[in-house]
Design a protein around this motif. Structure first.
Motif, PDB file in Angstrom:
ATOM      1  N   GLU A  27      20.866 -42.199  42.777  1.00 28.97           N
ATOM      2  CA  GLU A  27      20.926 -42.498  44.211  1.00 28.97           C
ATOM      3  C   GLU A  27      19.850 -41.767  44.999  1.00 28.97           C
ATOM      4  OE1 GLU A  27      23.168 -44.743  45.200  1.00 28.97           O
ATOM      5  OE2 GLU A  27      23.829 -44.845  43.102  1.00 28.97           O
ATOM      6  N   ILE A  28      19.099 -40.885  44.329  1.00 31.12           N
ATOM      7  CA  ILE A  28      18.097 -40.062  45.017  1.00 31.12           C
ATOM      8  C   ILE A  28      16.693 -40.552  44.676  1.00 31.12           C
ATOM      9  CG2 ILE A  28      17.172 -37.730  45.296  1.00 31.12           C
ATOM     10  CD1 ILE A  28      19.959 -36.689  44.520  1.00 31.12           C
ATOM     11  N   GLY A  41      17.543 -41.287  49.974  1.00 33.31           N
ATOM     12  CA  GLY A  41      18.774 -41.785  49.365  1.00 33.31           C
ATOM     13  C   GLY A  41      19.998 -41.212  50.049  1.00 33.31           C
ATOM     14  N   SER A  42      21.113 -41.222  49.338  1.00 28.29           N
ATOM     15  CA  SER A  42      22.356 -40.714  49.922  1.00 28.29           C
ATOM     16  C   SER A  42      23.239 -40.095  48.846  1.00 28.29           C
ATOM     17  CB  SER A  42      23.118 -41.839  50.626  1.00 28.29           C
ATOM     18  OG  SER A  42      23.521 -42.834  49.703  1.00 28.29           O
ATOM     19  N   LYS A  48      25.606 -31.392  47.414  1.00 31.48           N
ATOM     20  CA  LYS A  48      24.762 -32.148  46.480  1.00 31.48           C
ATOM     21  C   LYS A  48      23.374 -32.385  47.087  1.00 31.48           C
ATOM     22  CE  LYS A  48      28.218 -34.436  43.603  1.00 31.48           C
ATOM     23  NZ  LYS A  48      27.754 -33.905  42.300  1.00 31.48           N
ATOM     24  N   LYS A  49      23.343 -32.579  48.389  1.00 32.24           N
ATOM     25  CA  LYS A  49      22.045 -32.681  49.064  1.00 32.24           C
ATOM     26  C   LYS A  49      21.262 -31.388  48.882  1.00 32.24           C
ATOM     27  CE  LYS A  49      19.908 -33.206  53.628  1.00 32.24           C
ATOM     28  NZ  LYS A  49      20.084 -33.581  55.045  1.00 32.24           N
ATOM     29  N   VAL A  69      17.550 -37.155  52.547  1.00 31.79           N
ATOM     30  CA  VAL A  69      18.801 -37.553  51.904  1.00 31.79           C
ATOM     31  C   VAL A  69      19.932 -37.500  52.938  1.00 31.79           C
ATOM     32  CG1 VAL A  69      20.492 -36.986  50.118  1.00 31.79           C
ATOM     33  CG2 VAL A  69      18.037 -36.721  49.658  1.00 31.79           C
ATOM     34  N   GLU A  70      20.732 -38.560  52.994  1.00 34.15           N
ATOM     35  CA  GLU A  70      21.859 -38.624  53.925  1.00 34.15           C
ATOM     36  C   GLU A  70      23.157 -38.263  53.210  1.00 34.15           C
ATOM     37  OE1 GLU A  70      22.185 -42.139  56.371  1.00 34.15           O
ATOM     38  OE2 GLU A  70      20.100 -42.645  55.957  1.00 34.15           O
ATOM     39  N   VAL A  71      24.063 -37.653  53.960  1.00 39.22           N
ATOM     40  CA  VAL A  71      25.399 -37.377  53.440  1.00 39.22           C
ATOM     41  C   VAL A  71      26.330 -38.464  53.966  1.00 39.22           C
ATOM     42  CG1 VAL A  71      27.314 -35.746  53.359  1.00 39.22           C
ATOM     43  CG2 VAL A  71      24.949 -34.904  53.411  1.00 39.22           C
TER      44      VAL A  71
END
Length: 224
Positions: A27-28, A41-42, A48-49, A69-71
């Motif tokens: 996802e990244i 990504g997210s 995790k970010k 990166v979005e949460v």
């Protein structure tokens, strides 16, 4: 020196290698240009970010990490700001490195704001780490201040230099240390982002130091 594509692939491989990130590695996204790595990504938790950012920083040749990166928290996991604030307070309460009475907590749309006044830098860092991995936390702004007392700047420089010399990670001969009051300025060249951050963390651990001006540059070629 690595090409942009080689650096991008190395960062992707490091993210896939990290056990914390194996479930979200696909996802990244990763882009690299002239040592600047951008993550996209997210992921479903803030820690995790942060883990993805730290994985990228560990890679040789990385000079700067920009994280887009979005949460994104699923509806079944989403907590209210009140619930998050209570979880944050409990986490601080159970952390032996933190005095919860010195820290004020505010939560706005999942973003945690920490304020207060503590004795040492490690307490400020410990407070942030205590809340980063909590469910539904979207991010953390750490405004905790460090108490200021009279300091001996020469003594601070000696202690930081000795700590650099003991470190297996930091090349002490490549870093210049200047202290003015509670502020320390670092300059010189290192081999990696990881070495740069380790030098910064060591300096921040010195008694009496409240802030760092980090002018260290990453230059992998100088050590080739």
């Amino acid at each position: 020196m690595k090409t942009n594509e080689e650096l991008r692939q190395d960062v992707m491989d490091e993210i896939r290698w990290d056990p914390q990130l194996r479930d979200v590695a696909t996802e990244i996204g990763v882009a690299a240009k002239d040592g600047v790595v951008t993550l996209s990504g997210s992921v479903h938790t803030y820690w995790k970010k942060r883990a993805a950012e730290k994985a990228a920083q560990r890679v040789s040749g990385v000079k700067v990490v920009a994280s887009d990166v979005e949460v994104r928290v699923g509806p079944m996991q989403k907590k209210t700001d009140t619930e998050i604030a209570e979880a944050v307070k409990n986490s601080l309460r159970w952390n032996s490195a933190v005095n919860e009475d010195q820290i004020e907590v505010k939560v706005d749309k999942g973003w945690v704001y920490l304020d207060g006044l503590v004795d040492f830098q490690y307490e400020k860092v410990a407070a942030q780490r205590a809340v980063e991995d909590l469910l539904s936390v979207m991010g953390v702004t750490n405004n905790i201040a460090i108490k200021s007392e009279a300091v001996d700047t020469k003594d601070i420089q000696r202690k930081i230099a000795a700590a650099f010399h003991r470190s297996a990670t930091v090349d002490s001969s490549s870093i210049k240390i200047e202290a003015a009051g509670h502020k320390v300025k670092l300059s010189g060249k290192v081999r990696s982002w990881a070495e740069l951050k380790e030098a910064e963390n060591i300096a921040l651990s010195a008694p009496g130091v409240t802030s760092i001006e980090n002018r260290i540059k990453i230059d992998v070629e100088v050590y080739a």
